[in-house]
Design a protein around this motif. Structure first.
Motif, PDB file in Angstrom:
ATOM      1  N   HIS A   1      26.355  29.435  24.619  1.00  0.00           N
ATOM      2  CA  HIS A   1      25.580  29.971  25.740  1.00  0.00           C
ATOM      3  C   HIS A   1      26.248  29.695  27.077  1.00  0.00           C
ATOM      4  CE1 HIS A   1      24.186  25.792  25.829  1.00  0.00           C
ATOM      5  NE2 HIS A   1      23.714  26.010  27.042  1.00  0.00           N
ATOM      6  N   LYS A   2      27.346  28.939  27.065  1.00  0.00           N
ATOM      7  CA  LYS A   2      28.076  28.656  28.296  1.00  0.00           C
ATOM      8  C   LYS A   2      29.456  29.316  28.308  1.00  0.00           C
ATOM      9  CE  LYS A   2      25.209  26.202  30.768  1.00  0.00           C
ATOM     10  NZ  LYS A   2      24.778  26.646  32.118  1.00  0.00           N
ATOM     11  N   VAL A   3      29.709  30.264  27.425  1.00  0.00           N
ATOM     12  CA  VAL A   3      30.926  31.088  27.468  1.00  0.00           C
ATOM     13  C   VAL A   3      30.479  32.475  27.898  1.00  0.00           C
ATOM     14  CG1 VAL A   3      32.846  32.027  26.146  1.00  0.00           C
ATOM     15  CG2 VAL A   3      32.078  29.684  25.735  1.00  0.00           C
ATOM     16  N   LEU A   4      30.865  32.890  29.111  1.00  0.00           N
ATOM     17  CA  LEU A   4      30.240  34.023  29.782  1.00  0.00           C
ATOM     18  C   LEU A   4      31.267  35.041  30.251  1.00  0.00           C
ATOM     19  CD1 LEU A   4      28.014  31.826  32.118  1.00  0.00           C
ATOM     20  CD2 LEU A   4      27.290  32.847  29.953  1.00  0.00           C
ATOM     21  N   GLY A   5      30.903  36.309  30.194  1.00  0.00           N
ATOM     22  CA  GLY A   5      31.709  37.345  30.821  1.00  0.00           C
ATOM     23  C   GLY A   5      31.604  37.253  32.331  1.00  0.00           C
ATOM     24  N   ALA A   6      32.678  37.657  33.019  1.00  0.00           N
ATOM     25  CA  ALA A   6      32.698  37.533  34.472  1.00  0.00           C
ATOM     26  C   ALA A   6      31.583  38.333  35.144  1.00  0.00           C
ATOM     27  CB  ALA A   6      34.062  37.965  35.009  1.00  0.00           C
ATOM     28  N   ALA A   7      31.199  39.459  34.572  1.00  0.00           N
ATOM     29  CA  ALA A   7      30.176  40.298  35.199  1.00  0.00           C
ATOM     30  C   ALA A   7      28.842  39.572  35.344  1.00  0.00           C
ATOM     31  CB  ALA A   7      29.987  41.577  34.388  1.00  0.00           C
ATOM     32  N   ALA A   8      28.597  38.607  34.465  1.00  0.00           N
ATOM     33  CA  ALA A   8      27.318  37.884  34.511  1.00  0.00           C
ATOM     34  C   ALA A   8      27.248  36.941  35.702  1.00  0.00           C
ATOM     35  CB  ALA A   8      27.113  37.109  33.217  1.00  0.00           C
TER      36      ALA A   8
ATOM     37  N   ALA B   1      29.415  32.227  46.541  1.00  0.00           N
ATOM     38  CA  ALA B   1      30.715  32.791  46.931  1.00  0.00           C
ATOM     39  C   ALA B   1      31.193  33.750  45.853  1.00  0.00           C
ATOM     40  CB  ALA B   1      31.748  31.680  47.133  1.00  0.00           C
ATOM     41  N   LEU B   2      32.184  34.559  46.234  1.00  0.00           N
ATOM     42  CA  LEU B   2      32.906  35.399  45.288  1.00  0.00           C
ATOM     43  C   LEU B   2      34.169  34.647  44.877  1.00  0.00           C
ATOM     44  CD1 LEU B   2      33.348  38.152  43.833  1.00  0.00           C
ATOM     45  CD2 LEU B   2      34.590  38.885  45.900  1.00  0.00           C
ATOM     46  N   VAL B   3      34.353  34.458  43.583  1.00  0.00           N
ATOM     47  CA  VAL B   3      35.541  33.789  43.050  1.00  0.00           C
ATOM     48  C   VAL B   3      36.493  34.856  42.525  1.00  0.00           C
ATOM     49  CG1 VAL B   3      36.411  32.135  41.354  1.00  0.00           C
ATOM     50  CG2 VAL B   3      34.182  31.755  42.433  1.00  0.00           C
ATOM     51  N   GLN B   4      37.748  34.789  42.951  1.00  0.00           N
ATOM     52  CA  GLN B   4      38.752  35.779  42.549  1.00  0.00           C
ATOM     53  C   GLN B   4      40.021  35.063  42.105  1.00  0.00           C
ATOM     54  OE1 GLN B   4      38.467  37.604  46.527  1.00  0.00           O
ATOM     55  NE2 GLN B   4      38.234  39.569  45.463  1.00  0.00           N
ATOM     56  N   GLY B   5      40.482  35.417  40.929  1.00  0.00           N
ATOM     57  CA  GLY B   5      41.721  34.844  40.425  1.00  0.00           C
ATOM     58  C   GLY B   5      42.622  35.920  39.856  1.00  0.00           C
ATOM     59  N   GLU B   6      43.923  35.725  40.010  1.00  0.00           N
ATOM     60  CA  GLU B   6      44.895  36.655  39.445  1.00  0.00           C
ATOM     61  C   GLU B   6      46.093  35.871  38.939  1.00  0.00           C
ATOM     62  OE1 GLU B   6      47.624  40.567  40.625  1.00  0.00           O
ATOM     63  OE2 GLU B   6      46.631  39.392  42.190  1.00  0.00           O
ATOM     64  N   ILE B   7      46.560  36.227  37.752  1.00  0.00           N
ATOM     65  CA  ILE B   7      47.816  35.714  37.214  1.00  0.00           C
ATOM     66  C   ILE B   7      48.759  36.904  37.134  1.00  0.00           C
ATOM     67  CG2 ILE B   7      48.954  34.558  35.286  1.00  0.00           C
ATOM     68  CD1 ILE B   7      46.307  33.216  34.639  1.00  0.00           C
ATOM     69  N   ALA B   8      49.810  36.863  37.935  1.00  0.00           N
ATOM     70  CA  ALA B   8      50.690  38.029  38.091  1.00  0.00           C
ATOM     71  C   ALA B   8      51.292  38.445  36.751  1.00  0.00           C
ATOM     72  CB  ALA B   8      51.806  37.705  39.084  1.00  0.00           C
ATOM     73  N   GLY B   9      51.297  39.764  36.529  1.00  0.00           N
ATOM     74  CA  GLY B   9      51.847  40.291  35.287  1.00  0.00           C
ATOM     75  C   GLY B   9      50.958  40.095  34.083  1.00  0.00           C
ATOM     76  N   PHE B  10      49.741  39.626  34.314  1.00  0.00           N
ATOM     77  CA  PHE B  10      48.831  39.297  33.210  1.00  0.00           C
ATOM     78  C   PHE B  10      47.493  39.956  33.426  1.00  0.00           C
ATOM     79  CE2 PHE B  10      47.168  35.402  30.621  1.00  0.00           C
ATOM     80  CZ  PHE B  10      46.220  36.193  30.014  1.00  0.00           C
ATOM     81  N   GLY B  11      46.743  39.510  34.449  1.00  0.00           N
ATOM     82  CA  GLY B  11      45.417  40.056  34.665  1.00  0.00           C
ATOM     83  C   GLY B  11      44.665  39.273  35.723  1.00  0.00           C
ATOM     84  N   ALA B  12      43.357  39.559  35.846  1.00  0.00           N
ATOM     85  CA  ALA B  12      42.565  38.992  36.921  1.00  0.00           C
ATOM     86  C   ALA B  12      41.166  38.637  36.426  1.00  0.00           C
ATOM     87  CB  ALA B  12      42.491  39.974  38.089  1.00  0.00           C
ATOM     88  N   ILE B  13      40.464  37.941  37.308  1.00  0.00           N
ATOM     89  CA  ILE B  13      39.064  37.591  37.053  1.00  0.00           C
ATOM     90  C   ILE B  13      38.333  37.594  38.382  1.00  0.00           C
ATOM     91  CG2 ILE B  13      39.566  35.095  37.204  1.00  0.00           C
ATOM     92  CD1 ILE B  13      37.336  34.671  35.114  1.00  0.00           C
ATOM     93  N   GLU B  14      37.088  38.040  38.370  1.00  0.00           N
ATOM     94  CA  GLU B  14      36.269  38.049  39.585  1.00  0.00           C
ATOM     95  C   GLU B  14      34.821  37.870  39.186  1.00  0.00           C
ATOM     96  OE1 GLU B  14      37.117  40.893  42.831  1.00  0.00           O
ATOM     97  OE2 GLU B  14      35.040  41.564  42.572  1.00  0.00           O
TER      98      GLU B  14
END
Length: 250
Positions: free
Chosen positions: A73-80, A233-246
């Motif tokens: 219950h604590k593994v969540l998609g970013a949209a949530a 806050a809005l949390v934004q992460g990116e790993i270049a050449g891989f993908g992102a999370i927001e």
């Protein structure tokens, strides 16, 4: 045994009520050793529901790793997103998680090193670091280990097929929380190649007679400094050449 049972009960209650275990109570609950702390993890997990992942970490490329299960219950998609009120603390760490398409079971017992070739996907994730202890981070390391190694949640971003040629040791990242830049540029993974942590977990699980079900997420430690988020806050992460999370902290 009575002390271990008291620790399990206290952790389960803290998870359910979100009331932290005070310092005086915690001092009498310290596990005898790491094996006991790992057993506490499993007993607490059994009370909270299933497991959807594991966190694995090591302080250096040569250090012995440690691990903890991640309650489903604590593994969540970013949209949530997440709610500030659901956590005592919200520490943020940008990580990579791996998963397998099939169960990793006793068929790997004599060839645990082959498990890396069986990795199917990799995901950009953020671990939410939290604790059930009021004195955190000034808590005995064995209590931290018993308490899912300070895990609060795992947030899942972009997922893609596993690319063994990707630079897992020194990728380029950008990681922000609101207006604050947590990390930007080339970073170094503290454990060296994080895939060694996956191999270690596979070996440990097989030695203890357990398996890793398909699609279990294995997150492998932070590329970035721990950042404590105190406001929505809005949390934004990116790993270049891989993908992102927001995702949003509400």
């Amino acid at each position: 045994m009575r002390q271990m049972q008291a620790l399990v009960a206290s952790l389960v209650e803290a998870h359910r009520s979100r009331r932290l275990i005070d310092e005086a109570q915690a001092s009498g609950l310290v596990p005898a050793n790491a094996d006991e702390a790992y057993l506490v993890q499993q007993l607490v997990l059994a009370k909270l529901g299933g497991c959807a992942g594991y966190k694995i970490g090591a302080g250096s490329p040569s250090a012995e790793p440690q691990c903890a299960p991640l309650p489903a219950h604590k593994v969540l998609g970013a949209a949530a997103g997440i709610r500030r009120a659901d956590y005592g603390w919200i520490g943020l760490e940008l990580e990579i998680a791996f998963s397998f398409a099939d169960d990793v079971d006793q068929t790997f017992a004599e060839r645990a090193e082959d498990a890396l070739d069986a990795i199917d996907t990799m995901s950009v994730v953020v671990e939410v670091v939290d604790s059930r202890f009021a004195a955190w981070p000034n808590v005995d390391p064995l209590l931290k280990l018993a308490d899912f190694q300070n895990n609060g949640a795992l947030i899942i971003g972009d997922t893609r097929p596993y690319d063994r040629s990707f630079d897992f040791i020194t990728p380029q990242v950008n990681f922000r929380c609101g207006e604050h830049t947590i990390a930007s540029g080339r970073v170094h993974h503290g454990a060296g190649d994080p895939r060694r942590l996956v191999a270690w977990l596979v070996s440990r699980m097989l030695q203890t007679g357990r398996s890793i079900p398909a699609r279990t997420l294995l997150t492998t430690g932070s590329y970035t400094p721990l950042y404590m988020a105190n406001e929505p806050a809005l949390v934004q992460g990116e790993i270049a050449g891989f993908g992102a999370i927001e995702f949003h902290i509400a």
